[in-house]
Design a protein around this motif. Structure first.
Motif, PDB file in Angstrom:
ATOM      1  N   THR A   1      -4.390  -8.789  -7.664  1.00  0.00           N
ATOM      2  CA  THR A   1      -4.933  -7.935  -6.606  1.00  0.00           C
ATOM      3  C   THR A   1      -4.026  -6.734  -6.348  1.00  0.00           C
ATOM      4  O   THR A   1      -4.506  -5.646  -6.048  1.00  0.00           O
ATOM      5  CB  THR A   1      -5.167  -8.710  -5.294  1.00  0.00           C
ATOM      6  OG1 THR A   1      -3.943  -9.254  -4.842  1.00  0.00           O
ATOM      7  CG2 THR A   1      -6.206  -9.799  -5.470  1.00  0.00           C
ATOM      8  N   LEU A   2      -2.714  -6.927  -6.502  1.00  0.00           N
ATOM      9  CA  LEU A   2      -1.789  -5.798  -6.341  1.00  0.00           C
ATOM     10  C   LEU A   2      -2.084  -4.723  -7.381  1.00  0.00           C
ATOM     11  O   LEU A   2      -2.173  -3.539  -7.052  1.00  0.00           O
ATOM     12  CB  LEU A   2      -0.337  -6.274  -6.463  1.00  0.00           C
ATOM     13  CG  LEU A   2       0.696  -5.140  -6.536  1.00  0.00           C
ATOM     14  CD1 LEU A   2       0.769  -4.388  -5.218  1.00  0.00           C
ATOM     15  CD2 LEU A   2       2.054  -5.674  -6.927  1.00  0.00           C
ATOM     16  N   HIS A   3      -2.243  -5.140  -8.629  1.00  0.00           N
ATOM     17  CA  HIS A   3      -2.469  -4.150  -9.682  1.00  0.00           C
ATOM     18  C   HIS A   3      -3.835  -3.481  -9.536  1.00  0.00           C
ATOM     19  O   HIS A   3      -3.982  -2.299  -9.856  1.00  0.00           O
ATOM     20  CB  HIS A   3      -2.271  -4.775 -11.052  1.00  0.00           C
ATOM     21  CG  HIS A   3      -0.842  -5.194 -11.277  1.00  0.00           C
ATOM     22  ND1 HIS A   3       0.219  -4.338 -11.096  1.00  0.00           N
ATOM     23  CD2 HIS A   3      -0.302  -6.379 -11.623  1.00  0.00           C
ATOM     24  CE1 HIS A   3       1.353  -4.968 -11.335  1.00  0.00           C
ATOM     25  NE2 HIS A   3       1.064  -6.221 -11.643  1.00  0.00           N
ATOM     26  N   THR A   4      -4.799  -4.199  -9.020  1.00  0.00           N
ATOM     27  CA  THR A   4      -6.093  -3.577  -8.723  1.00  0.00           C
ATOM     28  C   THR A   4      -5.931  -2.542  -7.609  1.00  0.00           C
ATOM     29  O   THR A   4      -6.482  -1.449  -7.682  1.00  0.00           O
ATOM     30  CB  THR A   4      -7.128  -4.647  -8.319  1.00  0.00           C
ATOM     31  OG1 THR A   4      -7.266  -5.580  -9.399  1.00  0.00           O
ATOM     32  CG2 THR A   4      -8.467  -4.025  -7.999  1.00  0.00           C
ATOM     33  N   ALA A   5      -5.150  -2.888  -6.594  1.00  0.00           N
ATOM     34  CA  ALA A   5      -4.909  -1.946  -5.489  1.00  0.00           C
ATOM     35  C   ALA A   5      -4.165  -0.717  -5.970  1.00  0.00           C
ATOM     36  O   ALA A   5      -4.372   0.385  -5.448  1.00  0.00           O
ATOM     37  CB  ALA A   5      -4.123  -2.638  -4.372  1.00  0.00           C
ATOM     38  N   ARG A   6      -3.321  -0.878  -6.964  1.00  0.00           N
ATOM     39  CA  ARG A   6      -2.561   0.270  -7.480  1.00  0.00           C
ATOM     40  C   ARG A   6      -3.483   1.313  -8.108  1.00  0.00           C
ATOM     41  O   ARG A   6      -3.161   2.497  -8.115  1.00  0.00           O
ATOM     42  CB  ARG A   6      -1.510  -0.206  -8.481  1.00  0.00           C
ATOM     43  CG  ARG A   6      -0.404  -0.987  -7.777  1.00  0.00           C
ATOM     44  CD  ARG A   6       0.686  -1.410  -8.708  1.00  0.00           C
ATOM     45  NE  ARG A   6       1.439  -0.222  -9.113  1.00  0.00           N
ATOM     46  CZ  ARG A   6       2.099  -0.113 -10.240  1.00  0.00           C
ATOM     47  NH1 ARG A   6       2.117  -1.118 -11.097  1.00  0.00           N
ATOM     48  NH2 ARG A   6       2.768   0.972 -10.521  1.00  0.00           N
ATOM     49  N   ILE A   7      -4.634   0.889  -8.629  1.00  0.00           N
ATOM     50  CA  ILE A   7      -5.605   1.849  -9.170  1.00  0.00           C
ATOM     51  C   ILE A   7      -6.106   2.741  -8.037  1.00  0.00           C
ATOM     52  O   ILE A   7      -6.157   3.965  -8.168  1.00  0.00           O
ATOM     53  CB  ILE A   7      -6.769   1.115  -9.866  1.00  0.00           C
ATOM     54  CG1 ILE A   7      -6.254   0.359 -11.094  1.00  0.00           C
ATOM     55  CG2 ILE A   7      -7.876   2.093 -10.253  1.00  0.00           C
ATOM     56  CD1 ILE A   7      -7.246  -0.622 -11.685  1.00  0.00           C
ATOM     57  N   ALA A   8      -6.456   2.127  -6.910  1.00  0.00           N
ATOM     58  CA  ALA A   8      -6.887   2.912  -5.745  1.00  0.00           C
ATOM     59  C   ALA A   8      -5.752   3.785  -5.240  1.00  0.00           C
ATOM     60  O   ALA A   8      -5.967   4.949  -4.864  1.00  0.00           O
ATOM     61  CB  ALA A   8      -7.375   1.981  -4.638  1.00  0.00           C
ATOM     62  N   ASN A   9      -4.525   3.254  -5.238  1.00  0.00           N
ATOM     63  CA  ASN A   9      -3.374   4.039  -4.788  1.00  0.00           C
ATOM     64  C   ASN A   9      -3.179   5.278  -5.649  1.00  0.00           C
ATOM     65  O   ASN A   9      -2.809   6.335  -5.138  1.00  0.00           O
ATOM     66  CB  ASN A   9      -2.108   3.181  -4.789  1.00  0.00           C
ATOM     67  CG  ASN A   9      -2.143   2.090  -3.742  1.00  0.00           C
ATOM     68  OD1 ASN A   9      -2.984   2.092  -2.853  1.00  0.00           O
ATOM     69  ND2 ASN A   9      -1.234   1.150  -3.853  1.00  0.00           N
ATOM     70  N   ALA A  10      -3.414   5.151  -6.950  1.00  0.00           N
ATOM     71  CA  ALA A  10      -3.298   6.314  -7.834  1.00  0.00           C
ATOM     72  C   ALA A  10      -4.338   7.366  -7.449  1.00  0.00           C
ATOM     73  O   ALA A  10      -4.043   8.567  -7.422  1.00  0.00           O
ATOM     74  CB  ALA A  10      -3.473   5.896  -9.288  1.00  0.00           C
ATOM     75  N   GLY A  11      -5.537   6.917  -7.128  1.00  0.00           N
ATOM     76  CA  GLY A  11      -6.571   7.851  -6.663  1.00  0.00           C
ATOM     77  C   GLY A  11      -6.169   8.521  -5.361  1.00  0.00           C
ATOM     78  O   GLY A  11      -6.364   9.727  -5.190  1.00  0.00           O
ATOM     79  N   PHE A  12      -5.606   7.747  -4.453  1.00  0.00           N
ATOM     80  CA  PHE A  12      -5.112   8.314  -3.192  1.00  0.00           C
ATOM     81  C   PHE A  12      -4.046   9.365  -3.448  1.00  0.00           C
ATOM     82  O   PHE A  12      -4.025  10.425  -2.828  1.00  0.00           O
ATOM     83  CB  PHE A  12      -4.525   7.228  -2.285  1.00  0.00           C
ATOM     84  CG  PHE A  12      -5.527   6.350  -1.597  1.00  0.00           C
ATOM     85  CD1 PHE A  12      -6.757   6.832  -1.177  1.00  0.00           C
ATOM     86  CD2 PHE A  12      -5.224   5.019  -1.348  1.00  0.00           C
ATOM     87  CE1 PHE A  12      -7.660   6.021  -0.532  1.00  0.00           C
ATOM     88  CE2 PHE A  12      -6.127   4.198  -0.694  1.00  0.00           C
ATOM     89  CZ  PHE A  12      -7.350   4.692  -0.285  1.00  0.00           C
ATOM     90  N   PHE A  13      -3.135   9.071  -4.369  1.00  0.00           N
ATOM     91  CA  PHE A  13      -2.057  10.020  -4.675  1.00  0.00           C
ATOM     92  C   PHE A  13      -2.622  11.323  -5.242  1.00  0.00           C
ATOM     93  O   PHE A  13      -2.214  12.414  -4.831  1.00  0.00           O
ATOM     94  CB  PHE A  13      -1.057   9.400  -5.661  1.00  0.00           C
ATOM     95  CG  PHE A  13       0.036  10.343  -6.049  1.00  0.00           C
ATOM     96  CD1 PHE A  13       1.076  10.598  -5.174  1.00  0.00           C
ATOM     97  CD2 PHE A  13       0.016  10.991  -7.273  1.00  0.00           C
ATOM     98  CE1 PHE A  13       2.087  11.485  -5.515  1.00  0.00           C
ATOM     99  CE2 PHE A  13       1.020  11.873  -7.621  1.00  0.00           C
ATOM    100  CZ  PHE A  13       2.053  12.124  -6.741  1.00  0.00           C
TER     101      PHE A  13
END
Length: 135
Positions: free
Chosen positions: A11-23
């Protein structure tokens, strides 16, 4: 229970995909605010226009501050999940233990480096409007 750690990592690595979009959105929105201000300053915008562009830049900063907090809290939330799993008696991997130590388990604001980027972006957007030597 050993699979639970893997699920948390997943779930962390899935969230990191969204975080990259946020960045990416964060960087783009700072660029838009700076570009609006730069063009407005070149066109000799009146006081009302300067205030509107400044409010937009402040809104971008506030939105990015919120996004930065959301990103950091996704990390602390996962660290909290690891810590809660550890409290049940599951032996965590050294990587998960280090993750808890690095991010902590309490909610926080944005990463200080991202906060610095946001403040610099805000200043870059406001400077052409209010500190233009041609005015």
């Amino acid at each position: 229970e050993e699979n639970m750690e893997s699920e948390i990592w997943s779930t962390l690595h899935t969230a990191r995909i969204a975080n990259a979009g946020f960045f990416i959105f964060t960087m783009f929105s700072i660029w838009v605010a700076a570009r609006f201000s730069s063009v407005a300053a070149e066109k000799g915008l009146n006081m009302v226009g300067k205030i509107i562009c400044s409010l937009f830049a402040l809104g971008v900063f506030a939105g990015n501050f919120t996004i930065g907090g959301t990103i950091m809290n996704s990390y602390t939330g996962h660290a909290k999940a690891f810590a809660m799993l550890q409290e049940t008696g599951v032996e965590l991997s050294p990587m998960a233990v280090d993750f808890i130590a690095y991010f902590g388990t309490e909610a926080s604001g944005p990463n200080p480096i991202m906060l610095l980027v946001g403040v610099c972006g805000l200043l870059i957007a406001l400077a052409p409007l209010w500190f233009n030597p041609n005015n």
